[in-house]
Design an enzyme around this catalytic site. Sequence first.
Site, short mmCIF file in Angstrom:
data_model
loop_
_atom_site.label_atom_id
_atom_site.label_comp_id
_atom_site.label_asym_id
_atom_site.label_seq_id
_atom_site.Cartn_x
_atom_site.Cartn_y
_atom_site.Cartn_z
N CYS A 2 -3.91 -2.35 4.11
CA CYS A 2 -4.47 -1.25 4.88
C CYS A 2 -5.94 -1.14 4.55
O CYS A 2 -6.44 -1.82 3.65
CB CYS A 2 -3.77 0.08 4.54
N GLY A 28 -5.77 -3.04 9.49
CA GLY A 28 -4.63 -2.26 9.96
C GLY A 28 -4.86 -1.76 11.36
O GLY A 28 -5.89 -1.15 11.64
N ASN A 101 -3.59 1.80 -0.26
CA ASN A 101 -3.39 0.44 0.22
C ASN A 101 -2.57 -0.31 -0.83
O ASN A 101 -2.97 -0.37 -1.99
CB ASN A 101 -4.74 -0.25 0.43
N GLY A 102 -1.45 -0.88 -0.42
CA GLY A 102 -0.62 -1.62 -1.36
C GLY A 102 0.85 -1.32 -1.15
O GLY A 102 1.27 -0.85 -0.09
N TYR A 259 -7.19 -14.90 4.42
CA TYR A 259 -7.02 -14.30 5.75
C TYR A 259 -7.42 -12.84 5.87
O TYR A 259 -8.05 -12.44 6.84
CB TYR A 259 -5.55 -14.45 6.16
#
Length: 491
Positions: A2, A28, A101-102, A259
């Site tokens: 995210c 995201g 985030n995670g 990526y």
Amino acid sequence: MCAIVGLVGVEPVNLRIYDALTVLQHRGQDAAGIATTGGERIYLYKNNGLVRDVFDSQHMQELVGNLGIGHARYPTAGTSSYHEAQPLYVNSPHGIALSHNGNLTNAADLKQELFTRDRRHLNTRSDSEILLNVFAHELAQQEFEQLEPEHIFKAVSVVHQRCRGAYAVVAMIPGFGLLAFRDPNGIRPLVCGTRETEQGIEFMVASESVALSAAGFGSITDVLPGEAVVFNENHRVLTRQQCHAAEVNHTPCIFEYVYLARPDSIIDGISVYKSRLRMGDSLAKKIIRERPEHNIDVVIPVPDTSRTVAIQVAYHLDAKFREGFIKNRYIGRTFIMPGQAIRKKSVRQKLNPITLEFKDKVVLLVDDSIVRGTTCGEIIRMAREAGAKKVYFASAAPPIRYPNVYGIDMPAADELIAYNRNVEEIQQEIGADWLVYQDLEDLLDAGRIGNPEIKDYEASVFSGHYVTGDVDEEYLNDLEKERRDEAKDCV
């Protein structure tokens, strides 16, 4: 994966948080949200959709204040409901809004603890709400007349004891300021920086450095693994402290460099762009080793993340580099779209071949990785339909054989094309005339060269080794039930 953003400004921050989220939109595309405060009250708006679609002028006018946080959501399991969009909020103690985030690997146990021991109610299936309530509970356990940074640091230290997995967090407390912290392995990225203005110092934290540099912030540093940073809004003072009691084991996610991150970002002291150049160098060397008499006419990247790798491959192979696909920029990243049917349809809508670059040529297509095989299979078919004589395929990453448990939607193991298949079988499955993968050690070296102080990386999708040491077969089986496309609510 995210995007998170936090900003303490000397003027309203709503528009700058909006801009930062658009810069980080690649992290995201499911939902977006912003929370701000100008004193006692928290103003919050969030909804499903891209940043540009979620907020209009009326929403922005209502997000008042010089302190705020933002989030762009990418769901890994469960529902895509706007109820799970972030930031999330609890009213006690003091009122806390948080973006995460995670992914927590012990979320189920924590959820039970919060209900039975801490007497806290959870209203979503999000592990981010679990993390928020753990932090809020540990802050509420302390006795103080006035909230100070040391109280934040103490609460974060207990979060490290209770929470396992990957987490990069930014949160705000009205009347106090902004805080951010990162898990002891530093799996997910988090950077911070300051900016001097005539009115005073501004502070910003975000998932990637590009968001800070685009906003004019300098003195950019990483939030270290296990570290917490606190910026007191009233005193304009930045305080940092290592909150993890044991020695940290810095193992950032290598897939950020393959990526996830933008090439113009610098994460953990490593240029994403230069790491991809090095991936191209080593991939080309492997191609030359395996096919010294290659007959490749042209090297074509699969837009956009593989372009940097493909340039280096073409250079070393002494082959032409060409842009063979035109990308429709109004179609999102197919890797993070929910549902196999949607992903497969979107590949054809997203890319269109330039026939003259394929006709009667031996083509080497270069992509950053192969996950489900959906995208590369469709692209190879398009190359053949455009007249390619032969289609070779090169992946800048090794075969992805294992699920990701740290916040990336690598699906159930048997949905991965490389699961229980060797390279020749994958080659046949995607329809390539030849397939070559990057070697894992070469991929890891692409990061190590950028920052020799980091010895190892979170590379579980390639190796099956999970750095937090708490992932077993039972956990992966439970995860598989949640991650399957048919188990997800994609409405």
